[in-house]
Write an enzyme that holds these catalytic residues in place. Sequence first.
Site, mmCIF file in Angstrom:
data_model
loop_
_atom_site.group_PDB
_atom_site.id
_atom_site.type_symbol
_atom_site.label_atom_id
_atom_site.label_comp_id
_atom_site.label_asym_id
_atom_site.label_seq_id
_atom_site.Cartn_x
_atom_site.Cartn_y
_atom_site.Cartn_z
ATOM 1 N N SER A 9 -7.640 -2.195 6.135
ATOM 2 C CA SER A 9 -7.103 -3.060 5.057
ATOM 3 C C SER A 9 -8.201 -3.793 4.158
ATOM 4 C CB SER A 9 -6.389 -3.825 4.496
ATOM 5 O OG SER A 9 -5.770 -4.549 5.894
ATOM 6 N N TYR A 40 -2.175 -5.286 3.951
ATOM 7 C CA TYR A 40 -0.964 -4.680 3.391
ATOM 8 C C TYR A 40 0.333 -5.072 3.859
ATOM 9 C CZ TYR A 40 -4.739 -0.773 2.642
ATOM 10 O OH TYR A 40 -5.212 0.318 2.117
ATOM 11 N N GLY A 41 0.011 -5.919 5.081
ATOM 12 C CA GLY A 41 1.287 -6.352 6.537
ATOM 13 C C GLY A 41 2.469 -6.901 5.683
ATOM 14 N N ASN A 72 -3.791 -1.570 12.201
ATOM 15 C CA ASN A 72 -2.726 -1.439 13.056
ATOM 16 C C ASN A 72 -1.782 -0.809 12.191
ATOM 17 O OD1 ASN A 72 -2.779 -2.866 16.473
ATOM 18 N ND2 ASN A 72 -4.176 -3.728 15.204
ATOM 19 N N THR A 73 -1.399 -1.688 11.390
ATOM 20 C CA THR A 73 -0.397 -1.312 10.176
ATOM 21 C C THR A 73 -0.066 -0.285 9.274
ATOM 22 O OG1 THR A 73 -0.623 -3.786 9.235
ATOM 23 C CG2 THR A 73 0.496 -2.742 8.276
ATOM 24 N N GLU A 149 -10.205 -12.980 5.002
ATOM 25 C CA GLU A 149 -10.307 -12.147 4.092
ATOM 26 C C GLU A 149 -11.569 -12.931 2.914
ATOM 27 O OE1 GLU A 149 -11.091 -8.726 2.968
ATOM 28 O OE2 GLU A 149 -10.067 -8.124 4.628
ATOM 29 N N THR A 182 -5.903 -6.597 13.660
ATOM 30 C CA THR A 182 -7.762 -6.405 13.936
ATOM 31 C C THR A 182 -8.661 -7.437 13.611
ATOM 32 O OG1 THR A 182 -7.894 -4.362 12.400
ATOM 33 C CG2 THR A 182 -7.564 -3.355 14.583
HETATM 34 N N1 DGL Z 1 -5.988 -5.473 9.294
HETATM 35 C C1 DGL Z 1 -4.978 -4.795 9.169
HETATM 36 C C2 DGL Z 1 -3.914 -4.675 10.790
HETATM 37 O O1 DGL Z 1 -4.114 -4.177 11.787
HETATM 38 C C3 DGL Z 1 -4.476 -5.136 7.878
HETATM 39 C C4 DGL Z 1 -4.174 -6.516 7.936
HETATM 40 C C5 DGL Z 1 -3.075 -6.173 6.587
HETATM 41 O O2 DGL Z 1 -4.352 -6.055 5.546
HETATM 42 O O3 DGL Z 1 -2.313 -6.673 6.544
HETATM 43 O O4 DGL Z 1 -2.970 -4.655 11.376
#
Ligand code: DGL
Length: 268
Positions: A9, A40-41, A72-73, A149, A182
């Site tokens: 993301s 994204y979360g 992960n999301t 970010e 991540t």
């Molecule tokens: N880096 C992401 C993860 O591993 C997503 C973070 C996000 O966009 O909320 O979940």
Amino acid sequence: MALIGVFDSGVGGLSILDEALRQLPEHNYIYLADSAYAPYGERSSDWIAARSLTLCRHLFKQGCDAIVVACNTATAEAIAQIRNELAIPVIGVEPGIKPAAMQSQNGVVGVLATEATLKSDKFNALLATLPSNCQFIKQAGAGLVPLIEAGDANSEETLELLAQHLEAIQDAGADTLVLGCTHYPFLRKAIRKLLGESVTLIDTSEAVVRQLKRQLEAKSFAQGSHQNLELTFISSKDERSLLDMANDLMLSDMSSHHIQSKLLSDIS
Ligand code: DGL
């Protein structure tokens, strides 16, 4: 030599790309950061699944031989669909709750991840396979991704927010903390400041890249090249700032790659 797509993301997947460049420096890479739509979360499952699929299709069309969903999301919500549609190895990343349960001495494990990951069926199915004598303290890291970010991983504001998120985990006496997003390895310094050195931090990037290596070997991509290597950074928001963040956050040697950055114009 393979072309490997790494997607997140935003800048979080740079923690995986960093490890990939360490273990597998002799390949070409495209890193795709969907920073215009991060985080994204806190979005819906359907939205995350559709957007992740669109972006992985884009990487496939660029000629990628393998894709790492370095989020992960997105893995939780979309990996099955992506694997179903794309006929190349697709490697995902999941919170390391299993290694954490094995390494914890007191059986109390903190899990810091996004709200979407913690709510997902995939995460809860994984959790259900683990022994019930291990206690998992789950905490959504709301607000942390936008700060990372923005390049503020070590700011006072981040430290304060992180302290709030880690309170319940600390109070429960967790001796192990899973970095289930991540982006969070970039908070290592701040986490150490708050929790000290004795808590074990679980980050799965090494294992994820080992898995990528196995998949490349299975497809006879084991041999890389030392010449004309390409590393392309694509951002849906700001390609220059992505490049700056990559230079700031990553420790691996990128000098043998020809580096370019591009803006991702909207795709569907
Ligand atoms: N880096 C992401 C993860 O591993 C997503 C973070 C996000 O966009 O909320 O979940």
